[in-house]
Design an enzyme around this catalytic site. Structure first.
Site, PDB file in Angstrom:
ATOM      1  NE  ARG A  53      -1.665  -2.372   2.625  1.00  0.00           N
ATOM      2  CZ  ARG A  53      -1.464  -3.609   2.370  1.00  0.00           C
ATOM      3  NH1 ARG A  53      -2.602  -4.264   1.863  1.00  0.00           N
ATOM      4  NH2 ARG A  53      -0.805  -4.496   2.733  1.00  0.00           N
ATOM      5  CB  THR A  54       3.577   2.711   2.242  1.00  0.00           C
ATOM      6  OG1 THR A  54       2.756   2.115   3.477  1.00  0.00           O
ATOM      7  CG2 THR A  54       4.195   3.878   2.465  1.00  0.00           C
ATOM      8  CE  LYS A  82      27.411  -3.590  -6.289  1.00  0.00           C
ATOM      9  NZ  LYS A  82      27.668  -2.263  -7.047  1.00  0.00           N
ATOM     10  NE  ARG A 103       7.049   0.556   4.710  1.00  0.00           N
ATOM     11  CZ  ARG A 103       5.958   0.004   4.820  1.00  0.00           C
ATOM     12  NH1 ARG A 103       5.578  -1.196   4.473  1.00  0.00           N
ATOM     13  NH2 ARG A 103       4.665   0.807   5.208  1.00  0.00           N
ATOM     14  CG  HIS A 131       3.317   3.786   8.339  1.00  0.00           C
ATOM     15  ND1 HIS A 131       3.608   4.811   7.287  1.00  0.00           N
ATOM     16  CD2 HIS A 131       3.027   2.741   8.024  1.00  0.00           C
ATOM     17  CE1 HIS A 131       3.113   3.952   6.247  1.00  0.00           C
ATOM     18  NE2 HIS A 131       2.945   2.956   6.522  1.00  0.00           N
TER      19      HIS A 131
HETATM   20  N1   CP Z   1      -0.401   0.034   5.819  1.00  0.00           N
HETATM   21  C1   CP Z   1       0.870  -0.293   5.182  1.00  0.00           C
HETATM   22  O1   CP Z   1       1.967   0.191   5.517  1.00  0.00           O
HETATM   23  O2   CP Z   1       0.911  -1.394   4.194  1.00  0.00           O
HETATM   24  P1   CP Z   1       1.958  -1.878   3.257  1.00  0.00           P
HETATM   25  O3   CP Z   1       3.086  -2.449   4.557  1.00  0.00           O
HETATM   26  O4   CP Z   1       1.595  -2.686   2.378  1.00  0.00           O
HETATM   27  O5   CP Z   1       2.680  -0.563   2.672  1.00  0.00           O
END
Ligand code: CP
Length: 309
Positions: A53-54, A82, A103, A131
């Site tokens: 999603r993100t 590396k 991320r 998040h």
């Molecule tokens: N909600 C969320 O962070 O989903 P993903 O891990 O799929 O990005």
């Protein structure tokens, strides 16, 4: 209020007014009222952890604004393999993009990236810490389902959190953001997965009414929102502890018999068994619609930090 050039690392960095400004921009995005970039803008997505999603909603958001996207979803195909450090990786990518979305499994990695980079850095999730863009979309979802949320004179919403509250970074971010709004928070988890003390202290310092419990059945009938999170298996240091709590909470349709008619169930997704699929067919399920809000909310964030609005 200008966000141009700003990083988005932690919700703790945002005031109530700034959060409302982001939500107002997301409403414009939803109505197709955000302008498009008139010069070429590039977003780099640096995903050192899995995501559906993100990453995809950020990519969709950037393309809808007329921008382009570079990056990776699997760090094993990069020079990290590396031995290149995160700092050096960021110092390179900042030459290639106008905004970076990262991320990473390490808490504090997004802050480190922001210190290394000149363009805005957006935290797409750093370990069990934060998040923030998920939080903005969660707040957008709460406003959609309870339109009077936060309005003057409205009673506080009673919002329950169910699941792995220890490692669930979306819970940490959202509970802190909710401290800006009238609400009562109910934290429901096995004792070993309770909300971390430092988050509780922030909420207590901000005067948020909080309750803790272990059984969702004891609280669900009083809730306006139930925010469920999965067990964050990948963050358990001890897999035996994971096995001990696996299956400790499962929300089923039969548990919704006496809930408030306007109870809405949110989940950042993915789910891995903590909400059974029969819940999907009830009017209380909102998690798939919630995920869809990721696009306008992330359009808003990109437009703001890139100075488009
Ligand atoms: N909600 C969320 O962070 O989903 P993903 O891990 O799929 O990005």
């Amino acid at each position: 209020m200008s966000f141009a050039g700003s990083d988005v690392i932690s919700v703790a960095d945002f005031s109530r007014e700034q959060i409302l400004h982001i939500l107002a921009a997301a409403e414009k995005a939803e109505r197709g009222q955000l302008p498009m970039f008139t010069s070429r803008k590039v977003m780099a997505v640096l995903f050192f952890e899995p995501s559906t999603r993100t990453r995809l909603s950020f990519e969709s958001a950037m393309q809808r604004l007329g921008g382009t996207v570079i990056g990776f979803a699997d760090a094993s195909s990069t020079s990290t393999r590396k031995g290149e450090s995160l700092f050096d990786t960021i110092r390179m990518v900042e030459n290639y993009a106008d905004v970076l979305v990262i991320r990473h499994p390490l808490e504090g990695s997004a802050r480190l990236a922001a210190e290394a980079a000149s363009p805005p850095v957006i935290n797409g999730g750093d370990g069990a810490n934060q998040h923030p863009t998920q939080t903005f979309l969660d707040l957008f979802a709460i406003r959609k389902t309870h339109p009077r949320f936060g309005a003057a004179g409205e009673p506080p919403l009673r919002i329950g959190f169910l699941g792995d509250l220890k490692y669930g970074r979306t819970v940490h971010s959202l509970s802190i953001a909710l401290s800006h709004f009238p609400c009562e928070l109910v934290f429901i988890s096995p004792p070993s997965l309770a909300l971390p003390r430092h988050i509780k202290e922030i909420l207590t310092d901000r005067g948020v009414a909080c309750v803790e419990g272990e059984r969702v059945e004891q609280h669900i009938d009083s809730l306006d929102i139930l925010y469920v999170v999965r067990l964050q298996k990948e963050r358990f240091a001890d897999q035996l502890e994971y096995e001990r709590v696996r299956g400790a909470y499962v929300l089923q349709a039969g548990m919704l018999a006496r809930v408030k008619p306007n109870l809405r169930i949110l989940h950042p997704l993915p789910r891995v068994g903590e909400i059974t699929t029969d819940v999907d067919r009830t009017p209380h399920a909102y998690y798939f619609a919630q995920a869809g809000l990721g696009v306008p909310v992330r359009q808003a964030i990109l437009a703001l930090v890139l100075g488009l609005v």
